[in-house]
Enzyme design. Structure first.
Site, short mmCIF file in Angstrom:
data_model
loop_
_atom_site.label_atom_id
_atom_site.label_comp_id
_atom_site.label_asym_id
_atom_site.label_seq_id
_atom_site.Cartn_x
_atom_site.Cartn_y
_atom_site.Cartn_z
N SER A 235 31.23 -3.30 64.78
CA SER A 235 31.47 -2.19 65.72
C SER A 235 30.36 -1.02 65.60
O SER A 235 30.40 0.06 65.96
CB SER A 235 32.74 -1.74 65.92
N ASN B 97 43.17 0.81 61.04
CA ASN B 97 44.07 1.00 62.00
C ASN B 97 44.47 2.58 62.44
O ASN B 97 44.63 2.86 63.40
CB ASN B 97 45.14 -0.21 62.24
N HIS C 204 35.94 11.70 110.38
CA HIS C 204 35.10 10.43 110.58
C HIS C 204 33.74 10.60 110.53
O HIS C 204 32.95 10.04 111.62
CB HIS C 204 35.75 9.94 111.73
N SER D 98 7.99 8.40 96.13
CA SER D 98 7.87 6.88 96.13
C SER D 98 6.47 6.57 95.50
O SER D 98 5.31 7.35 95.55
CB SER D 98 7.86 6.55 97.69
N LYS E 104 7.17 10.79 100.88
CA LYS E 104 8.71 10.74 100.40
C LYS E 104 8.77 11.85 99.37
O LYS E 104 8.46 12.17 98.38
CB LYS E 104 8.96 9.55 100.02
N ASN F 66 12.52 11.97 97.88
CA ASN F 66 14.15 11.47 97.89
C ASN F 66 14.81 12.10 97.00
O ASN F 66 14.67 12.46 95.91
CB ASN F 66 13.80 10.25 97.30
N GLU G 200 21.54 10.58 94.47
CA GLU G 200 22.10 9.28 94.97
C GLU G 200 22.35 8.58 93.35
O GLU G 200 23.52 7.96 93.13
CB GLU G 200 20.56 8.43 94.98
N GLN H 58 38.82 -3.04 69.55
CA GLN H 58 37.68 -2.56 69.11
C GLN H 58 36.71 -2.40 70.53
O GLN H 58 35.68 -1.60 70.22
CB GLN H 58 36.91 -3.72 68.19
N LYS I 114 35.53 1.50 73.03
CA LYS I 114 34.80 2.76 72.94
C LYS I 114 33.51 2.79 73.80
O LYS I 114 33.17 3.82 74.26
CB LYS I 114 34.23 2.71 71.31
#
Ligand code: ARG
Length: 464
Positions: free
Chosen positions: A28, A115, A161, A282, A288, A290, A295, A327, A330
């Site tokens: 780990s 532990n 809505h 783009s 473009k 964006n 996003e 383990q 994390k």
């Protein structure tokens, strides 16, 4: 990652070393090395406690504390690189101590298990990270307050809505997110509280035959209290679930906000101009610009929420006490913390720099009969029962829509045709400005109410 052969600190009862693939599978260190500071901090406190109860001499403690200082320097200068052969952060650091001090170093793990050690590190680490996230969130809330104050008199269509519903103050919109974040802040604070418990002394699962002074390590490490039950202590991961839930909720909020702003930024809506600094272009289409930051804020939400479920699935049905499954607790959290910090750095900058296109918003306010509820409530004040007013106004909307008219285009004759209760004064309420300023209910969208929310918000930030 280093890979010099090292004997595992638990190798005594084994006649064969683990397979190479088992070492890779079981390590780990690639995830928990970031706990090195807390691991050293915890070990120093543990060492001081062992000294206090007579297990380490003055001289031994002094050597151990000095060696830990050096180990920290070695790590920070890049001289000590973690070794996968030593599995995790705990054994890498203990091994280094033993290399430096021999038998004296070999005393540090007295009355301790990985532990209780791992959750000590983890809790110390989360306490710091949560505090950082809370600071970033408070700063973000401050920006929403400023933005709300600035935009309190800008009127936009409010949606249900995703359809035009009633006009609202843009300041009111920003304050809606302020309050969502205020609850997120409370959830983070409660996650901080859950993390603030000292596990040291629980040992592997049952405590220790040695007279460990748990209160003393608690005090040295700055935990609020010691855990109550050693079995619970080494298996408890609630404090991580609490944080993951708080982060998930925060992202549910920021993803919805991002979605609104993405929609407002479309050519179709054109309510806002996003700052160039948080957009990208783009590779093919030169036209473009964006809304990538938004996003990504929306898109990273799935990953964050997955972290919560990943942990819950891991914990479900585990027998007491420590199991190696733990383990796996994390990776997602640490990733989610890093993502959250980035989002909370980007979001306030982006919100601060958004330009509002009032002229375009103005055009949209004419659509969708935003003032229909106002007309219905007008009739209520003329003593028409609400259900009837609802139907009357519904009929007017249907009539006007068919003719391509708006409320303000109707003649007094047409109004009266729908209800004799209509009078000249109906014309006075038919502007979005009036509609907003007349919504004076506590928590409503009238500027006066929004300003009172802002003042309350300022107090909260000051106290937090
Ligand atoms: N690396 C382990 C973890 O992250 C530390 C605890 C290991 N305990 C054990 N009994 N193998 O959970």
């Amino acid at each position: 990652m280093a890979k010099e052969k090292e004997k595992a600190l638990w190798s005594g009862r084994f006649s064969k070393a683990p397979e190479e693939i088992m070492k890779k599978f079981g390590e780990s260190i690639s995830v928990d090395w970031c706990f090195y500071k807390e691991d050293i901090e915890g070990s120093k406190a543990h060492g001081k406690m062992l000294h206090k109860i007579g297990i380490l001499s003055n001289n031994e403690l002094e050597k151990i504390l000095k060696a830990f200082e050096e180990i920290q320097e070695e790590i920070e200068s890049g001289e000590l690189i973690p070794n996968i052969e030593l599995e995790d952060v705990h054994m890498n650091i203990e091994n280094r101590l033993i290399k430096k001090l021999g038998d004296i170093g070999a005393k540090i793990h007295t009355g301790r298990s990985r532990n209780d050690q791992v959750v000590t590190d983890y809790r110390l680490h989360l306490k710091k990270e949560i505090a950082l996230i809370m600071d970033l969130l408070k700063n973000c809330m401050g920006v929403f307050l400023k933005r709300a104050q600035k935009d309190v008199d800008i009127i936009i269509p409010g949606f249900t809505h995703l359809m035009h519903a009633q006009p609202i103050s843009l300041g009111h919109y920003w304050m809606a997110y302020f309050w969502k974040f205020e609850r997120d802040l409370k959830r983070l604070n409660s996650a901080l509280d859950s993390a603030d418990v000292s596990p040291l002394g629980a040992g592997a699962l049952a405590g220790s035959t040695l007279p460990l002074d748990r209160e003393y390590t608690r005090e040295l490490l700055g935990f609020r209290e010691i855990s109550k039950n050693s079995l619970d202590t080494v298996s408890d991961r609630d404090f991580i679930m609490d944080l993951q839930y708080a982060l998930s909720t925060l992202f549910i909020h920021t993803s919805g906000l991002a979605e609104d702003l993405i929609i407002w930024n479309t050519q179709e809506f054109n309510y806002i101009e996003l700052p160039d600094e948080f957009c990208t272009g783009s590779s093919m289409m030169p036209n473009k610009k964006n809304p990538d930051a938004l996003e990504l804020i929306r898109g990273k939400t799935g990953g964050v929420v997955t972290g919560l479920f990943n942990l819950m699935m891991n914990l479900k049905g585990l027998p007491l006490t420590y199991n190696r499954d733990l383990q796996e607790d994390k990776k997602f959290v640490l990733e989610n913390i890093a993502t959250t910090k980035m989002v909370l750095e980007i979001l306030p900058q982006l919100i601060e720099k958004i330009e509002i296109r009032e002229e375009n918003i103005q055009k949209h306010l004419e659509k969708g009969f935003l003032l229909a509820t106002d007309v219905a409530e007008y009739l209520v004040l003329k003593e028409v029962p609400f259900r009837k007013t609802h139907e009357i106004v519904g009929n007017i909307v249907q009539y006007a829509e068919a003719k391509g008219l708006d409320f303000k285009d109707l003649s007094m004759e047409e109004w009266k045709g729908f209800s004799q209760a209509f009078d000249q004064d109906i014309l006075e309420i038919l502007t979005p400005q009036k509609a907003v300023s007349r919504r004076e209910t506590k928590g409503g969208t009238a500027a006066k109410q929004v300003l009172s929310q802002i003042n309350e918000g300022k107090e909260i930030i000051k106290e937090a």
